[in-house]
Design an enzyme around this catalytic site. Sequence first.
Site, PDB file in Angstrom:
ATOM      1  N   LYS A  56      -5.393  -8.124  -5.513  1.00  0.00           N
ATOM      2  CA  LYS A  56      -5.019  -9.233  -4.652  1.00  0.00           C
ATOM      3  C   LYS A  56      -5.587 -10.568  -5.123  1.00  0.00           C
ATOM      4  O   LYS A  56      -5.169 -11.616  -4.635  1.00  0.00           O
ATOM      5  CB  LYS A  56      -5.441  -8.939  -3.216  1.00  0.00           C
TER       6      LYS A  56
HETATM    7  N1  PMP Z   1      -4.264  -0.969  -2.154  1.00  0.00           N
HETATM    8  C1  PMP Z   1      -5.115  -1.824  -1.563  1.00  0.00           C
HETATM    9  C2  PMP Z   1      -6.560  -1.454  -1.439  1.00  0.00           C
HETATM   10  C3  PMP Z   1      -4.617  -3.035  -1.046  1.00  0.00           C
HETATM   11  O1  PMP Z   1      -5.466  -3.890  -0.433  1.00  0.00           O
HETATM   12  C4  PMP Z   1      -3.244  -3.309  -1.152  1.00  0.00           C
HETATM   13  C5  PMP Z   1      -2.704  -4.564  -0.549  1.00  0.00           C
HETATM   14  N2  PMP Z   1      -2.356  -4.411   0.820  1.00  0.00           N
HETATM   15  C6  PMP Z   1      -2.393  -2.377  -1.769  1.00  0.00           C
HETATM   16  C7  PMP Z   1      -2.949  -1.216  -2.274  1.00  0.00           C
HETATM   17  C8  PMP Z   1      -0.894  -2.544  -1.843  1.00  0.00           C
HETATM   18  O2  PMP Z   1      -0.466  -3.631  -2.608  1.00  0.00           O
HETATM   19  P1  PMP Z   1       0.836  -4.432  -2.168  1.00  0.00           P
HETATM   20  O3  PMP Z   1       0.490  -5.199  -0.919  1.00  0.00           O
HETATM   21  O4  PMP Z   1       1.118  -5.347  -3.309  1.00  0.00           O
HETATM   22  O5  PMP Z   1       1.934  -3.466  -1.893  1.00  0.00           O
END
Ligand code: PMP
Length: 350
Positions: A56
């Site tokens: 992120k």
């Molecule tokens: N794993 C973790 C620990 C996350 O914080 C996130 C983000 N919500 C994700 C996976 C999934 O990524 P995305 O939001 O890009 O689908």
Amino acid sequence: MTQTAARPPNTPVEVHDNILGAIGNTPIVRLNRVVEGVGARVFAKLEFMNPGGSIKDRIGAWLLEDAERRGVLRPGGLVVEGTGGNTGIGLAMAAAVKGYECVFTVPDKMSEVKIKVLRSLGARVVVTPTVPPSDPRNYCNEARRIAAARPGSVYIDQYNNLANREYHYRHTGPEIIRQLPQVDVLVAGLGTGGTLCGTGRALKEYRPDIRVIGVDPYGSVLHEAYRTGVMGTPAPYLIEGIGKDCIPSNIDFGLIDDVVRVGDRESFLMTRSLLRREGIYAGVSSGAAVVGASRWIRGAGAHLSGQTVVVILPDSGSRYVTKAYDDEWMAAQGLLDEEPEVGEGRPSDD
Ligand code: PMP
């Protein structure tokens, strides 16, 4: 491509103007022991190597710059977001460099470590009950209210702001193609869907036969919505960062070739196995992604042998010291029994 020796210490490193330059270009390493016998070559993209410890970080700086470009974030402005923690950390890191204040709303199921890191970064954190979007106390509703009440603030909205997946389309996808041009399959958990759908779109433009596989926890509505078009009833689960109780706009089901379901227990145990059997200190959605990848490869059958699968490991194990890596917590949740073989655990209908 795969290196057995450590990188020599005199390898040149880049110098950046600030911490944001150190985002991205994360390593890809082959998984060995935890995927033994699954029938494909499985590689992990280590997103916890980003400076704030998660994938992120990539969209943190990008979404602030997007808001600046749109003219909705100006000097002295306030950044407001609903976050499981990692997006907040990415945003707060970028806000520290750029001089903005931040307020984050975080559901109370999320690890206290993430909340402490957010507060250490100088953000105000409002902890909300873990309730569905229809409830006004839901973290995204609360964030929207906070932003509306204060002039000069912007609600980032990672779920529906399509700049999220745009980042991964422009950067994460091409980065994987550069690192591992023979990639055949991409596997990632679905949270906002930005990672899988942005990266997946870039990979499919590069080679249309690359398969894009989402991972979704039992209790989330995304698997059923993908399969049937109907949004079922959400149920609680422990994995953080993936799964959802509504369909974020960043998810493009048309681009996804399959969605695999994973359970809490097998995902937590795989997270611990990644550390003990591969030396990879990753978070629980990483364990979930590896379980999902193994399950999908096994389900796809023999034609996958020799194919190259890339699994995204989104964040660091350090965020879960009080959970996945705490035996007492694991035992109290009933998660600490004999470790299952890869991809075992709760049966799947996939
Ligand atoms: N794993 C973790 C620990 C996350 O914080 C996130 C983000 N919500 C994700 C996976 C999934 O990524 P995305 O939001 O890009 O689908």
